[in-house]
Design an enzyme around this catalytic site. Structure first.
Site, PDB file in Angstrom:
ATOM      1  N   LYS A 115       2.695  -3.034   5.789  1.00 17.57           N
ATOM      2  CA  LYS A 115       2.842  -2.883   4.337  1.00 17.57           C
ATOM      3  C   LYS A 115       4.276  -2.501   3.957  1.00 17.57           C
ATOM      4  O   LYS A 115       4.780  -2.922   2.910  1.00 17.57           O
ATOM      5  CB  LYS A 115       1.850  -1.845   3.814  1.00 17.57           C
ATOM      6  CG  LYS A 115       0.384  -2.289   3.919  1.00 17.57           C
ATOM      7  CD  LYS A 115       0.127  -3.547   3.097  1.00 17.57           C
ATOM      8  CE  LYS A 115      -1.359  -3.850   2.968  1.00 17.57           C
ATOM      9  NZ  LYS A 115      -1.604  -5.055   2.145  1.00 17.57           N
ATOM     10  N   TYR A 140      -0.989  -0.832  10.079  1.00 17.11           N
ATOM     11  CA  TYR A 140      -1.186  -1.122   8.645  1.00 17.11           C
ATOM     12  C   TYR A 140       0.031  -0.686   7.829  1.00 17.11           C
ATOM     13  O   TYR A 140       0.566  -1.454   7.017  1.00 17.11           O
ATOM     14  CB  TYR A 140      -2.454  -0.407   8.175  1.00 17.11           C
ATOM     15  CG  TYR A 140      -2.810  -0.632   6.733  1.00 17.11           C
ATOM     16  CD1 TYR A 140      -3.423  -1.817   6.320  1.00 17.11           C
ATOM     17  CD2 TYR A 140      -2.552   0.338   5.761  1.00 17.11           C
ATOM     18  CE1 TYR A 140      -3.759  -2.019   4.984  1.00 17.11           C
ATOM     19  CE2 TYR A 140      -2.882   0.143   4.428  1.00 17.11           C
ATOM     20  CZ  TYR A 140      -3.491  -1.034   4.049  1.00 17.11           C
ATOM     21  OH  TYR A 140      -3.818  -1.236   2.720  1.00 17.11           O
ATOM     22  N   SER A 180       0.846  -1.193   0.000  1.00 19.03           N
ATOM     23  CA  SER A 180       0.000   0.000   0.000  1.00 19.03           C
ATOM     24  C   SER A 180       0.879   1.239   0.000  1.00 19.03           C
ATOM     25  O   SER A 180       1.960   1.253   0.605  1.00 19.03           O
ATOM     26  CB  SER A 180      -0.878   0.017   1.253  1.00 19.03           C
ATOM     27  OG  SER A 180      -1.506   1.282   1.393  1.00 19.03           O
TER      28      SER A 180
HETATM   29  N1  LIG Z   1      -8.681  -0.618  -1.963  1.00 20.02           N
HETATM   30  C1  LIG Z   1      -7.611   0.166  -2.067  1.00 20.02           C
HETATM   31  O1  LIG Z   1      -7.664   1.262  -2.649  1.00 20.02           O
HETATM   32  C2  LIG Z   1      -6.302  -0.290  -1.493  1.00 20.02           C
HETATM   33  C3  LIG Z   1      -5.298   0.684  -1.295  1.00 20.02           C
HETATM   34  C4  LIG Z   1      -4.068   0.260  -0.802  1.00 20.02           C
HETATM   35  C5  LIG Z   1      -3.855  -1.089  -0.542  1.00 20.02           C
HETATM   36  N2  LIG Z   1      -4.857  -1.993  -0.725  1.00 20.02           N
HETATM   37  C6  LIG Z   1      -4.566  -3.398  -0.449  1.00 20.02           C
HETATM   38  O2  LIG Z   1      -5.189  -4.216  -1.425  1.00 20.02           O
HETATM   39  C7  LIG Z   1      -5.556  -5.481  -0.844  1.00 20.02           C
HETATM   40  C8  LIG Z   1      -7.009  -5.743  -1.056  1.00 20.02           C
HETATM   41  O3  LIG Z   1      -7.762  -4.707  -0.462  1.00 20.02           O
HETATM   42  P1  LIG Z   1      -9.343  -4.569  -0.671  1.00 20.02           P
HETATM   43  O4  LIG Z   1      -9.629  -3.119  -0.606  1.00 20.02           O
HETATM   44  O5  LIG Z   1      -9.776  -5.363  -1.845  1.00 20.02           O
HETATM   45  O6  LIG Z   1      -9.850  -5.260   0.707  1.00 20.02           O
HETATM   46  P2  LIG Z   1     -11.159  -6.117   1.056  1.00 20.02           P
HETATM   47  O7  LIG Z   1     -11.384  -5.970   2.529  1.00 20.02           O
HETATM   48  O8  LIG Z   1     -12.284  -5.760   0.139  1.00 20.02           O
HETATM   49  O9  LIG Z   1     -10.709  -7.608   0.730  1.00 20.02           O
HETATM   50  C9  LIG Z   1      -9.758  -8.268   1.525  1.00 20.02           C
HETATM   51  C10 LIG Z   1     -10.115  -9.745   1.591  1.00 20.02           C
HETATM   52  O10 LIG Z   1      -9.117 -10.391   2.400  1.00 20.02           O
HETATM   53  C11 LIG Z   1      -9.756 -11.359   3.207  1.00 20.02           C
HETATM   54  N3  LIG Z   1      -8.954 -11.618   4.406  1.00 20.02           N
HETATM   55  C12 LIG Z   1      -8.595 -10.721   5.358  1.00 20.02           C
HETATM   56  N4  LIG Z   1      -7.916 -11.327   6.320  1.00 20.02           N
HETATM   57  C13 LIG Z   1      -7.799 -12.624   5.987  1.00 20.02           C
HETATM   58  C14 LIG Z   1      -7.163 -13.751   6.580  1.00 20.02           C
HETATM   59  N5  LIG Z   1      -6.515 -13.665   7.751  1.00 20.02           N
HETATM   60  N6  LIG Z   1      -7.243 -14.958   5.959  1.00 20.02           N
HETATM   61  C15 LIG Z   1      -7.896 -15.061   4.769  1.00 20.02           C
HETATM   62  N7  LIG Z   1      -8.508 -14.028   4.167  1.00 20.02           N
HETATM   63  C16 LIG Z   1      -8.455 -12.820   4.763  1.00 20.02           C
HETATM   64  C17 LIG Z   1     -11.115 -10.752   3.538  1.00 20.02           C
HETATM   65  O11 LIG Z   1     -12.071 -11.744   3.891  1.00 20.02           O
HETATM   66  C18 LIG Z   1     -11.459  -9.997   2.254  1.00 20.02           C
HETATM   67  O12 LIG Z   1     -12.316 -10.776   1.416  1.00 20.02           O
HETATM   68  C19 LIG Z   1      -5.142  -5.373   0.624  1.00 20.02           C
HETATM   69  O13 LIG Z   1      -3.857  -5.913   0.782  1.00 20.02           O
HETATM   70  C20 LIG Z   1      -5.109  -3.883   0.875  1.00 20.02           C
HETATM   71  O14 LIG Z   1      -4.283  -3.546   1.949  1.00 20.02           O
HETATM   72  C21 LIG Z   1      -6.081  -1.612  -1.176  1.00 20.02           C
END
Ligand SMILES: NC(=O)c1ccc[n+]([C@@H]2O[C@H](COP(=O)([O-])OP(=O)(O)OC[C@H]3O[C@@H](n4cnc5c(N)ncnc54)[C@H](O)[C@@H]3O)[C@@H](O)[C@H]2O)c1
Length: 313
Positions: free
Chosen positions: A176, A172, A159
């Protein structure tokens, strides 16, 4: 391997996508599957804060995608569960080629209010789980390479918070940033097996973006813009990194925000001075510091501020 088949460039490849049932992970699962890969979707179906697991979330995605997809629904925050997920891929599809560490949770708090238990759970999910998955998967990747199978690919979803920092995200952002360190070392450790390992900092509309509570007009604008960025662009970058054209791209930190794709610089000295004498006083140190570093110091811009631009979708 299927790398040479144009219509299914990932045909015959086996992917493990953690957190692959929602948001960005779901887009990645769909995309790799669409390129012909078999996919283990490892997702416990927890809330954004890592609570209330729901196995039906990953099971429903697996049922919808149909052939070549299997759900794994245990919490990946234990070495045994992570190893089970890897073994499931090997037992179902005969190998493991592509590992996408995407699962993550958020438990934000200003550092002066943060709870050690929340820190522990965020580090366990966002940093230890990717380590457990890679510790279990990399012996297979090495063995497979020795047997002549096309080399594996690893993508760690980091991230911009880990690169810039952001208010209240001690756990977080630390996890990351740690994932970037893990990416570098795994890229080095696996180079002899020609396995690549890269980090991707994504931006996309997911339930997490939807939860942002704007504290001011600028953050409200960020949220409104972020909610217009489709996750499929992240999937396309991950697909590239998993495909034949990126066989020599490793140890990199990339970013993707809609159609904008970023190559991030990595931490290297950008200024230097050598102490003039052995025993130098603080004022002397200050003078050297000001002369050589003052104009190059990194400001406290948060990632939300740095990327609060109009999305190109
Ligand atoms: N959405 C963004 O703009 C954004 C920005 C920066 C980083 N990220 C990163 O992208 C990735 C996805 O983010 P997202 O927004 O799609 O999140 P989200 O919460 O929609 O999806 C994350 C998924 O991970 C699963 N999960 C969490 N902990 C778990 C565990 N211990 N075991 C198994 N499954 C687990 C959850 O059930 C969920 O379905 C993450 O690593 C997040 O940090 C996202």
């Amino acid at each position: 391997m299927g790398d040479s088949i144009d219509e299914a460039p990932l045909g015959g490849r086996v992917a493990l996508v953690t957190g692959g049932a929602r948001g960005i992970g779901l887009a990645v699962s769909r995309y790799l599957h669409g390129l012909g890969a078999s996919v283990v979707i490892a997702d416990s179906g927890v809330s954004v804060t890592g609570a209330e697991p729901d196995p039906s979330v990953a099971q429903a995605v697996a049922a919808e995608l149909g052939a070549r997809v299997t759900a794994f629904t245990s919490d990946l925050g234990s070495p045994d569960a992570a190893a089970e997920a890897v073994e499931l891929a090997v037992s179902c599809y005969g190998a493991i080629d592509l590992v996408v560490n995407n699962a993550a949770i958020l438990r934000d708090a200003f550092i002066f209010k943060a709870k050690p238990a929340d820190w522990g759970l965020v580090l366990q999910t966002n940093l230890s789980a990717p380590f457990y998955v890679l510790a279990a998967a990399t012996p297979h990747l090495r063995e497979q390479a020795k047997r002549g199978r096309a080399p594996g690919r690893i993508v760690n979803i980091t991230s911009s918070a880990g690169l810039y920092g952001n208010f209240g995200q001690a756990a977080y952002a630390s996890a990351k940033a740690g994932l970037v360190g893990l990416t570098r070392v795994v890229a080095m450790d696996m180079a002899r097996a020609s396995v690549t390992c890269n980090a991707v900092a994504p931006f996309a509309a997911t339930r997490v973006t939807g939860m942002i509570q704007p504290a001011n007009a600028q953050q409200a604008q960020y949220k409104e813009r972020a909610l217009r960025i489709e996750p499929r662009f992240v999937a396309e970058l991950v697909g590239f990194l998993c495909g034949p054209h990126a066989h020599d791209v490793t140890g990199q930190v990339l970013g993707v925000r809609g159609r904008e794709v970023f190559l991030f610089s990595q931490q290297r000295p950008r200024a230097e001075f050598v102490a003039p004498e052995r025993n130098w006083s603080t004022p002397e140190f200050a003078a050297m510091f000001n002369q050589h570093f003052r104009n190059d110091l990194t400001d406290l811009t948060t990632d939300l501020e740095a990327f609060n631009t109009e999305p190109v979708g």
